[in-house]
Every structure is written in C-alpha cells, then in structure tokens.
Design a protein around this motif. Structure first.
Motif: not given
Length: 251
Positions: A219-228
């Motif tokens: 959740a935290y990282v997806s707030g910075i970049v789109t996770l693929a």
C-alpha cells in the motif's frame, strides 16, 4: 502452489513446480506470465511440456520493472544497528542486473572488502496496483519468495543514501520459487526465516517481528509509484548481519 522461472536450452520458461517436475506455463518467465489477469487459473490448469529435475533455476522474476527494498524493518535488527523504530518505511532500489538465481554464484564486488548477508522475505506483485488500501494491497500480492540482499557495507555507508552498496551486479539471489499467496505454507501470520554462512546459523527470525507487514508495504509503495506484475518488494532483514557483530564478519 509453487511457480518459478527455469533455464532450458539457453532460454527461460515460466513453470509450475510439481515435486521434482516443472510444468510449462506457456511464457518465457514469470514476469510475462503474471501479466495475464487470470494467471492463477492458468497456473492451476496448465498442462504444458514437463521438465524433469534437476532444474536450473533462474531468478524467480527475470528483469522485473522494479525491485523495491525496505531497510530497518525488523525490530531486533533496528536495535542491533542502534536506531529507533521508524515511523515510515525506509526504501531503496535495486536494478534487475543485481538479481541471480537462488543457486547461482554471487559475484563478490572486487572493490569491496565488507560484503555482508541479509536474508529476506520478498513479495512478488501479481496485479497492477496504485494508491492501494490494505485490502487492495493484499489482493495484489501474487506470492512470496526468498531474497538475499547481499550488501557492500563499505559502499553503502559512503553516503547517507544506501543504493550504491546494494545493487552491485550478480549479488542478489532470489528464489528458487514463488509460493502463491493462497498456499497454506504462507497463510500463517508469521513465517520463519534463517540464514547460514559456512554452516553457522547467523540469522533466525519470524516475520511477526516486522515493523511494516507485506500488505502495508504494498500500500505504501503504491502511493508513490504504480506497482506492476512481477515487481518485487524485499521486506527487510532480521538481526544477525555480519556488520553488526562484535567483531565484524564479512563474506
């Protein structure tokens, strides 16, 4: 269910691991396979070419779009490094060329005399996700694997930014396989994690000691970049690294 990427005749193939047999999933590697929205059903139903062991494991994900790593995420490790518990995840990145297969040789950097081990649980993303809430974050996790964040400490601590000590080429074993998130083996809240060096158990921990759990990190990282699909999040290492020993020990 276990999924992997194996080397066959100078190429790679995405496979399902059934005991000592690998079943072809119809794609060159797991990154491409996980891009299918219905990849769980495809993996379960796959009945492609079969490869008998011993298997030559490539990195479980070959050339992922992103490898995001988390530092200082086990309470015991944070204390041994003399730091306070973080309020937010500490992030750094690796490049894909840092990754090797689980049983491949690690190439020790010629320019470093302080190469250290860091055994970690790694999350592999199975669906594109951006600005995820906790439920969406959990649903986006394809499964889990093992990663060793082999680190050149003398390069890591040259500056306050760690990246340069973390991404030397061919230093990061990952795999051998991905265990899907619905597998009973990873359904428990805590997973045991250990690292051995020359027969000595140097790290031993339970993922219940994590400050930020996998879904929180997604959740935290997806707030910075789109996770693929195929992206990797390395969740941090427990206590027992060589650099923190009373008499430092390196590879």
């Amino acid at each position: 269910m276990k999924l992997a990427t194996i080397r066959i005749h100078d190429a790679t193939r995405a496979v399902r691991i059934d005991g000592d047999t690998a079943v072809d999933l119809g794609e060159s590697d797991l990154v491409h396979f996980l891009r299918h929205v219905d990849w769980p059903a495809r993996a379960t139903a796959a009945d492609g070419e079969r490869y008998e062991g011993p298997l030559d494991y490539a990195p479980v994900v070959v050339a992922p779009e992103k490898v995001v790593c988390v530092g200082l995420n086990y309470r015991h490790h944070i204390m041994e490094m003399g730091r306070e518990l973080p309020q937010h995840p500490t992030l750094f990145s690796k490049y894909a060329r840092a990754l090797v297969g689980a049983y491949d040789d690690v190439i020790l950097p010629a320019s470093s005399t302080q190469v250290d081990w860091e055994a970690e649980l790694a999350v592999v993303i199975g669906a594109e996700v951006r600005h995820a809430d906790p439920e969406q974050a959990r649903a986006a996790i394809a499964g889990y694997t093992v990663l060793n964040d082999v680190t050149a400490r003398d390069w890591q601590f040259r500056t306050p930014q760690w990246h340069q000590g973390k991404t030397f080429e061919a230093t990061t074993p990952v795999g051998p396989w991905l265990v899907t998130a619905d597998d009973p083996a990873v359904a428990a809240r805590g997973l045991s994690l250990a690292c051995e060096v020359d027969g000595d158990t140097v790290q031993k921990a339970d993922t219940g000691d994590l400050v930020f759990d996998p879904a929180t990190l997604v959740a935290y990282v997806s707030g910075i970049v789109t996770l693929a699909p195929g992206d990797v999040i390395a969740t941090g290492t427990p206590g027992g690294v060589g650099h923190a020993c009373n008499q430092a020990r390196y590879l």
